[in-house]
Design a protein around this motif. Structure first.
Motif, PDB file in Angstrom:
ATOM      1  N   SER A 106      -7.211  40.759 -32.438  1.00 29.96           N
ATOM      2  CA  SER A 106      -8.588  40.288 -32.436  1.00 29.96           C
ATOM      3  C   SER A 106      -8.614  38.782 -32.631  1.00 29.96           C
ATOM      4  N   ASP A 110      -9.931  30.990 -28.345  1.00 25.11           N
ATOM      5  CA  ASP A 110      -8.571  31.079 -28.891  1.00 25.11           C
ATOM      6  C   ASP A 110      -7.572  31.454 -27.809  1.00 25.11           C
ATOM      7  N   GLN A 148     -11.078  34.919 -31.729  1.00 23.42           N
ATOM      8  CA  GLN A 148     -12.386  34.338 -31.447  1.00 23.42           C
ATOM      9  C   GLN A 148     -12.391  33.748 -30.039  1.00 23.42           C
ATOM     10  N   VAL A 208     -11.961  40.003 -28.139  1.00 24.51           N
ATOM     11  CA  VAL A 208     -12.390  38.610 -28.256  1.00 24.51           C
ATOM     12  C   VAL A 208     -13.842  38.599 -28.726  1.00 24.51           C
ATOM     13  N   SER A 209     -14.062  37.995 -29.860  1.00 25.06           N
ATOM     14  CA  SER A 209     -15.399  37.927 -30.438  1.00 25.06           C
ATOM     15  C   SER A 209     -16.050  36.588 -30.120  1.00 25.06           C
ATOM     16  N   SER A 210     -17.349  36.612 -29.951  1.00 24.38           N
ATOM     17  CA  SER A 210     -18.074  35.361 -29.638  1.00 24.38           C
ATOM     18  C   SER A 210     -18.453  34.612 -30.902  1.00 24.38           C
TER      19      SER A 210
END
Length: 124
Positions: free
Chosen positions: A10, A15, A12, A122-124
């Motif tokens: 995981s 990245d 961001q 992938v988190s925003s």
């Protein structure tokens, strides 16, 4: 040949992350290698492919300029370096191998051997 993908995780948005594919039971010298990804309910999407020598590389439109595929035949491995990751890159990433791609390296059905997949989020 048996394939095992690893290195997912995981991160961001923006990245970088690298996923790897390790082959066993047989040398990958004679195999075309590829990366695909899949999200729930969607078909498997072509990400990247690399020829036997590593000199020719191919990318899906959505990852061109951000992802780089490489292989090390001596170590029997392939890698996918992913930069500038976006939330839409979230998927399970699969490595695959084939000796011949009758319909094109971007066609999942042409690959005979598949790894078990590694999840990239992938988190925003």
């Amino acid at each position: 040949v048996q394939l095992q993908a690893s290195g997912g995780g995981s991160v961001q948005a923006g990245d970088s992350l690298s996923v790897s594919c390790e082959a066993s039971k047989e040398s990958i010298d004679n195999y075309l290698m590829g990366w695909f990804r899949q999200t729930p309910g969607a078909e498997r999407e072509f990400v990247a492919a690399i020829d036997w020598s590593g000199r020719s590389k191919y990318y899906g439109d959505s990852v061109k300029g951000r992802f780089t595929v490489s292989r090390d035949n001596a170590k029997n491995t392939m890698a996918l370096q992913m930069n500038e990751l976006k939330p839409e890159d979230t998927a399970i990433y699969y490595c695959a191998a084939t000796k011949f791609a009758d319909h094109g390296l971007e066609v999942a059905a042409d690959y005979r051997y598949w790894g078990q997949g590694t999840l990239v989020t992938v988190s925003s």
